[in-house]
Structure formats: structure tokens, C-alpha cells
Motif scaffolding. Structure first.
Motif, short mmCIF file in Angstrom:
data_model
loop_
_atom_site.label_atom_id
_atom_site.label_comp_id
_atom_site.label_asym_id
_atom_site.label_seq_id
_atom_site.Cartn_x
_atom_site.Cartn_y
_atom_site.Cartn_z
N THR A 1 0.85 -1.19 0.00
CA THR A 1 0.00 0.00 0.00
C THR A 1 0.88 1.24 0.00
OG1 THR A 1 -0.08 0.00 2.41
CG2 THR A 1 -1.77 -1.28 1.28
N GLU A 2 0.25 2.42 -0.19
CA GLU A 2 1.00 3.67 -0.23
C GLU A 2 1.63 3.98 1.14
OE1 GLU A 2 1.78 5.60 -2.69
OE2 GLU A 2 0.75 4.32 -4.13
N ALA A 3 0.87 3.68 2.22
CA ALA A 3 1.41 3.94 3.56
C ALA A 3 2.63 3.06 3.84
CB ALA A 3 0.32 3.68 4.61
N GLN A 4 2.54 1.80 3.41
CA GLN A 4 3.67 0.90 3.62
C GLN A 4 4.89 1.34 2.81
OE1 GLN A 4 1.82 -2.81 2.58
NE2 GLN A 4 1.59 -3.41 4.74
N LYS A 5 4.66 1.78 1.57
CA LYS A 5 5.78 2.25 0.75
C LYS A 5 6.43 3.48 1.38
CE LYS A 5 4.22 0.52 -3.75
NZ LYS A 5 3.78 0.89 -5.10
#
Length: 741
Positions: A575-579
Motif C-alpha cells: 500500500t501507499e502507507a507501507q511504501k
């Protein structure tokens, strides 16, 4: 009367005269003078016919060598006469007489009557004799004598003289090429190798004398020298009996209850001596030896000369394979350039070639970071085309992939993206060896150059950091600076006091530390104390996830990944948050790494590290390891570990993990028969004389009388009357008579 009779037989009884002379030389000086004149007369007659047996002369030589220390002035010319006789007539002398002369000279050398600089060149010359027992005697004495001469300090004069003499003998083989010269040269090389392994002649001159033997036209000499460079050079002879040292505690415990004998006491004393000797050897200063390959004067010229001999086909394949292994190993150790070697290897990279795994090992050993990638690319393509195909067996495919991996480990630029991606497709192969070889190749290029891999094979960390990745360049090398000092990051400059030039307190390390007790327990401080070990007592993972601000994605099982059509090496979409979190972690790690390097460089260049500093670094490393053990898994530290790729490649690294083949009927039967060896035949023990134990009556016969004196049978026997004793005696006689029939 007895004294006069004994003196009458002394001229013919040499052993008795020898015994009496050692006890009282002055009383028997006349008898010795008579025997010495007899020796001189026999020697002058023997020189007229040197091939005579001359048994009496041999006895006289042994006699004079035994008692020469009693009359040093009279026997001053005796050693020179023996040396001169051996130098002139050693080829035609009788073997027994020649051995007597050599033994006499060895005895005189042990008594320090003869100088070894005069004697040892003669003994090297005597290696030409066709007498195996004599050569073994000379070999043992030469090694021990040179070792004793260099025991207290290096005897450079003797060492240089003998090394030059050995080099001359090796050169004489190339010119003369006689059998006698070949035997002498072979034994000289054996002496050099033995003294190098015993850490007596461990200098560069010895190594280069042995290196010159690699080019000998005699195959035995060349193979011996090559195997020395390829083999292990450590001295294991002195510690050969350390592994089988008995336990003293067990022997003492056994002696408490067993019968005490002198043999058991001697055995216990011998064990104590061996253990004390082992402890003393541990206390000695450790001696560090460079490998023999690092002591070559001209490794490039050595490789070129040996490769030119290798290109010709005069030798057998086994000898050529040894030479190939040595050439490639030296190229890898010294990072040499020999471009003609790699096209030479291609024609032997066939699955049908004998010992092809050793050829793959040689190809990997000859690879290093300074070899041009365009030279190695045809080698890799030849391995891929010949080994990694569906037409060959799984073992051949695994060997090919592992060989490519070993080459790429040393030169990652040798392979292109197309070939690498083709090889990584075998990551899901049904054979375990092929599958593990392909996955190890993927793991290698995830760290080295993830751009060459497919996107699904790069992994999470490589995919996130692909933007900051810098491609490798040919010839670039990372310089090892202050971070090369192991544990320097544990020294904090702010916590340490400044070290003055006149303050020598830190140069001594205390042996008895307050932190450590006698039993080896370490005192663990409070949680607030400096250097204390933190133990994470939290069982909840939710707290950590909330602190990070990102909810952790649950790891998928293999079954769930198969349902979604994913393999082990395919990544789940982030996900974007993980990236974003991953990118921040990488930036923080990079900043900490730069900060650590700057601090280490500043510390290493601004102060002199004392033994106390090194002791503190060692203690901090132990504390860090204890922290890892307590937490149950390794922490993500910022310390970079130096990648030390081995100089040598083993055949096991090429073959990889192999499944044990199923045994056929003959192999199973051979294994069954081997297991039955030394085992009693299966069946009943009825009628056999051998029993597992003895009866109670037989045991009572061997017991101490005080143990059975209270028994009823013993008491009744002592109280028996004369009539009862006569009755028992008659019954015993009658029973013995019936046994005869």
C-alpha cells in the motif's frame, strides 16, 4: 686371575671393551690405542678395494664413534675420514658398511663433534643411493637436525646454505635427468615441505624453492610440489593426540572404587602429564603463517610459465588438472590477469568431460573483480548452453547453475540480464538442487544488482531502494577505512577520557575483572545502568503497530499464496502507507550509517587505541551478542559486515545439496554383511561352553575369606570331625574316578 683372563679376551670382545671404556677411559687407554691402530690399518687396506664387505671395519667404526668423546684428541681425524670416504665411494660401498658409517656420523653429530654445515650437504648427496632404508634414516635425521638447529633462534647461515644446495639439486634434474638425481631431488623437496609444515622454514625462499619444483620434468617431483600448494599447510602433527585425551575426573572416580594397582596409577600420571602439556601449549604465543601462495616472488610469471606447460599435452589428465587448479587458485588469490586461460577452459566445459566439477571449480577460482566481463561472458554462456538444458540430468543442471553463481559472486558484471532472467526461471523446478541454485542466484543479485532481475524477483527492499541504487562499475572497489576495525563503533569518544602521551595506564589490561566471578557468571546491572541488557517483556504486537502509525499486514501462508497464483519469490502489492514507511526507514538507516562512519573515522584518526580500548570493544561485542540471544532474534544493526568471499572454491559448492541415491540389491546386501561383521551368529546358546556370567559357587571361591567366614557351610566345615572329613574325601575320590570313565 679373573682380571687377567678378562683382559686377554678384550681385543676380540669389542662390545665389552666399549662398556669398560665408557666407565673408566684411563684404565683401558692401551686397549683403545690398539683398536684404533687396527682401524687405521683396516681403513688403508679398504681404500684399495672400496666395494669389499669389510664387516670388521664396520664394527670398528661403530666402536670408535661410541667412545670418541673419551679420547677427543686421538679421534679428531675420524669424522673427516668417514665424510671423505662417503663422498668418494658412496655409490660402490657395501650397503651395511655405508649404513654403519652414516649411523656413526649421526651419533657424532648428536654429540656435537661434527658441524651440521659440513654434514648435511653430504647427507643430501647420499639421497642418490638406491637404498630405501638409508634414505628414510637420512630424511628423519635431516628434518630433526634442522629443527633443533632453529629451535632457539633462526640459523640463517645453515638455512641459506642448505636451501641453495637444494635449488642446485633441482636444477641438476633438468640437466642430468638421471634416476639418482631424481630420487635426491624428490627427497629434498620432501624435506622442504616437512620443515615448512613444522614452521621451521616458513620463509619466502623455501616456498620459491618448492615453486621451482613445480616445473620439474620428473612427474613425481612436480606433483609433490603442486599438492603442497593446493593442500593444507597447518601443523597438525603436534596436536594429533589432543582429541583422544581421556577425562582425568572419570579416571580418578573409577580409581576410588576399583582395585588399586600400579598400572592404573601410571595411567593416571600419564594422562595428567598429557593434559598439563596441552595446557602449556595453549599458553604459548600464537604464531601466524601466511599461506604459501602469498610468498611467491613472481606469481604472474609463475602462472604464465605453468600455464604454458599446461597447454601442452605431455602429462596425464590428472596431473594437468592439478596444474590447472593451482594456476587458477593463484590467479584468484593475487588477482592476476591471464586472458588466455578462459578460452582454454571453454573446451573442457562439457558434461561428458571427466572431473568436470573440478574444471568448474577452476573457472570460479580464476574469477575476480579485475577480470574483464567480456572475457567471462563466453564462459558463462558455455556453461549455460551445455549444463543448464532439459537434455541433461538434474545433477548436471544444479552443477551448472552453482558454477555460474560462484563466478558471478566474484564478478557480478559477467552476466547479462537476459541470461540471468532465464536462469531464475528454474526457481520453481521440481528438483531441490536446481531450485536452490536458482534461488541463491536471485538472492545474490538482490544485493548486488537488482536491476538485472525481473520485477517480481527483486524483493521488497530492493524494489523500494531501486531509485537510489548505483550500478556497479568495472574496476571500482570499496575502500575499507576506519570501519574496518571490528567493534570501533562501541567506543564512544564522549564517554572516554583524553589519553595523554605520558599516561601509560591504559596499556595494561586487568586480568581479574569485578564484573566477572570465578565461575564465569556475568553480573547484570539494573535497567537504568549503562550497558545493561534490555529485555522486551511485551507480548502484544498491536502496541508496536500503533506506534508506527501503520497497521501491519498479516503474512500470507503458502496455501493462500497458491490460491492467489503467487509463488514464494513474488511479492504482495504494497500500500501507499507501507511504501512511505519503507522509504523513511531506508533514509533513516542510510543517515545512521553515514553518521556511524564519520564517528568511526574521527575516532580512529584522533586517538591511539590502547589494549584497554580493544578489551572494552571485545566486552561490548560480547554484550551485543548477549542482547541478541535474550531477544531471541537478531536485531537490525547498522554495523556493516565485511563480505569475505573465500579464496578457494570447493567441489561441494558446485555440486550443491544432493539427494542420496537408492541402493540396489548388491549394495544393500553388502551393507547387511558389513553390519554382521564381529557379531555372534544368531541362534540358541544351549550347549555352548561360553556363558555370560559365572555361578554363585564360582563367585564364592574368589571372595575374601572374611566375607564368607560367617556362612553355615564354612562354619560346619571347621567343626567337622575326622570321620566326616574322611567320608567326604572318599566321596570326592570316587567321583573323580567315575569322571575318567
Amino acid at each position: 686371575m679373573g682380571r687377567r683372563n678378562r683382559s686377554a679376551f678384550l681385543p676380540t670382545n669389542i662390545p665389552q671393551l666399549q662398556n669398560l671404556l665408557k666407565r673408566d677411559p684411563k684404565s683401558y687407554e692401551a686397549e683403545f690405542e690398539q683398536q684404533y691402530r687396527h682401524y687405521e690399518a683396516s681403513l688403508s687396506i679398504f681404500k684399495l678395494k672400496p666395494d669389499d664387505e669389510a664387516k670388521d671395519l664396520g664394527d670398528l667404526i661403530t666402536f670408535i664413534s661410541q667412545v670418541s668423546q673419551c679420547f677427543p684428541e686421538r679421534t679428531a681425524e675420524f669424522p673427516g675420514q668417514m665424510i671423505e670416504l662417503l663422498q668418494e665411494h658412496y655409490q660402490v660401498l657395501n650397503p651395511d658398511l655405508r649404513k654403519n658409517m652414516v649411523q656413526a656420523l649421526i651419533l657424532l653429530r648428536n654429540k656435537s663433534v661434527v658441524d651440521n654445515t659440513r654434514l648435511l650437504p653430504l647427507f643430501f648427496t647420499l639421497f642418490r643411493c638406491r637404498d630405501k632404508a638409508l634414505r628414510e634414516l637420512l630424511y628423519t635425521h635431516i628434518v630433526n637436525d634442522i629443527r633443533n638447529a632453529n629451535n632457539k633462534a633462526k640459523n640463517n647461515k645453515l638455512n641459506k646454505t642448505l636451501q641453495s644446495f637444494m635449488f642446485t639439486m633441482l636444477e641438476s634434474v633438468k640437466s642430468g635427468n638421471s634416476d639418482e638425481n631424481a630420487i635426491a631431488a624428490k627427497r629434498s623437496v620432501d624435506v622442504c615441505i616437512e620443515l615448512y609444515r613444522k614452521n621451521v622454514w616458513n620463509d619466502a625462499k623455501t616456498v620459491n624453492v618448492i615453486a621451482e619444483a613445480c616445473f620439474s620434468p620428473i612427474t613425481k617431483i612436480a606433483v609433490t610440489a603442486i599438492q603442497f600448494f593446493l593442500g593444507n599447510n597447518d601443523d597438525d602433527d603436534d596436536d594429533s593426540d589432543d582429541d583422544d585425551t581421556p577425562d582425568v575426573r572419570k579416571i580418578q572416580q573409577a580409581n576410588l572404587h576399583n582395585k588399586k594397582t600400579k598400572a592404573k596409577a601410571r595411567k593416571l600420571d600419564a594422562v595428567k602429564k598429557r593434559i598439563s602439556k596441552k595446557e602449556r601449549s595453549k599458553g604459548k604465543a600464537e604464531s601466524f603463517n601466511f599461506s604459501a601462495l602469498h610468498l611467491l616472488n613472481d606469481p604472474q610469471g609463475f602462472c604464465e610459465k605453468l600455464f604454458s606447460k599446461l597447454s601442452g599435452k605431455e602429462d596425464r589428465w590428472e596431473v594437468r588438472l592439478l596444474k590447472l587448479n593451482l594456476v587458477t587458485r593463484i590467479i584468484g588469490v593475487h588477482q592476476l590477469t591471464l586472458l588466455a586461460l578462459y578460452p582454454f577452459l571453454i573446451k573442457y566445459l562439457q558434461p561428458s568431460q571427466r572431473d568436470v566439477t573440478m574444471v568448474l571449480v577452476s573457472a570460479a577460482q580464476a574469477t575476480h573483480a579485475l577480470v574483464p566481463p567480456d572475457v567471462l561472458e563466453p564462459v558463462l554462456k558455455a556453461i549455460a548452453n551445455n549444463f543448464v538444458t532439459d537434455r541433461v540430468s538434474n545433477e548436471v543442471m544444479a552443477a551448472g547453475i552453482n558454477g555460474i553463481r560462484e563466478i558471478c559472486t566474484r564478478q557480478p558484471l559477467a552476466i547479462d540480464a537476459t541470461l540471468l532472467q532465464d536462469l531464475t526461471e528454474y526457481k520453481a523446478h521440481r528438483d531441490k538442487g536446481v531450485m536452490m541454485g536458482a534461488r541463491s542466484l536471485i538472492a545474490l543479485y538482490r544485493d548486488v544488482n537488482p536491476e538485472l532481475l525481473k520485477r517480481k524477483d527483486r524483493g521488497k527492499e530492493a524494489s523500494v531502494s531501486i531509485k537510489d541504487f548505483k550500478a556497479l562499475q568495472y574496476g571500482s572497489a570499496d575502500a575499507t577505512g576506519a570501519e574496518g576495525i571490528t567493534g570501533i563503533e562501541f567506543l564512544n569518544e564522549g564517554d572516554e577520557e583524553a589519553v595523554d602521551d605520558d599516561n601509560w595506564d591504559n596499556w595494561e589490561v586487568e586480568d581479574d575483572s569485578d564484573e566477572e566471578s570465578e565461575d564465569g557468571w556475568v553480573n547484570v546491572g539494573d535497567g537504568d545502568a549503562e550497558g545493561a541488557i534490555d529485555v522486551d517483556m511485551s507480548d502484544s504486537d498491536e502496541e508496536k503497530e500503533e506506534e508506527d502509525g501503520v497497521k501491519k499486514v498479516r503474512k500470507m501462508t503458502q496455501r493462500a499464496m497458491k490460491k492467489k497464483g503467487l509463488t514464494d519469490f513474488e511479492e504482495v502489492e504494497l500500500t501507499e502507507a507501507q511504501k512511505t514507511k519503507k522509504q523513511k526507514d531506508l533514509e533513516l538507516k542510510k543517515a545512521e550509517e553515514e553518521k556511524r562512519k564519520e564517528a568511526a573515522l574521527k575516532l580512529a584518526t584522533s586517538r591511539i587505541l590502547t589494549p584497554a580500548d580493544f578489551a572494552k570493544m571485545n566486552d561490548m561485542r560480547v554484550t551485543a551478542k548477549a542482547d541478541v540471544i535474550v531477544h531471541g532474534k537478531r536485531k537490525a544493526t547498522t554495523q556493516t559486515e565485511e563480505e569475505t568471499s573465500s579464496e578457494y572454491v570447493t567441489e561441494g559448492a558446485i555440486l550443491g545439496p544432493r539427494k542420496k541415491a537408492k541402493q540396489d540389491y548388491e549394495e544393500r546386501m553388502a551393507s547387511i554383511r558389513e553390519g554382521r561383521e564381529g557379531r555372534d551368529k544368531f541362534g540358541s546358546s544351549r550347549g555352548k561352553t561360553e556363558r555370560g556370567s559365572t555361578t554363585n559357587r564360582e563367585k564364592s571361591r574368589n571372595k575374601n575369606f572374611l566375607m564368607i567366614s560367617h556362612k553355615r557351610s564354612v562354619v560346619n566345615k571347621s567343626k567337622a570331625s575326622l570321620h566326616e572329613k574322611q567320608k567326604q574325601l572318599r566321596a570326592h575320590i570316587k567321583k573323580q574316578k567315575m569322571k575318567k570313565h
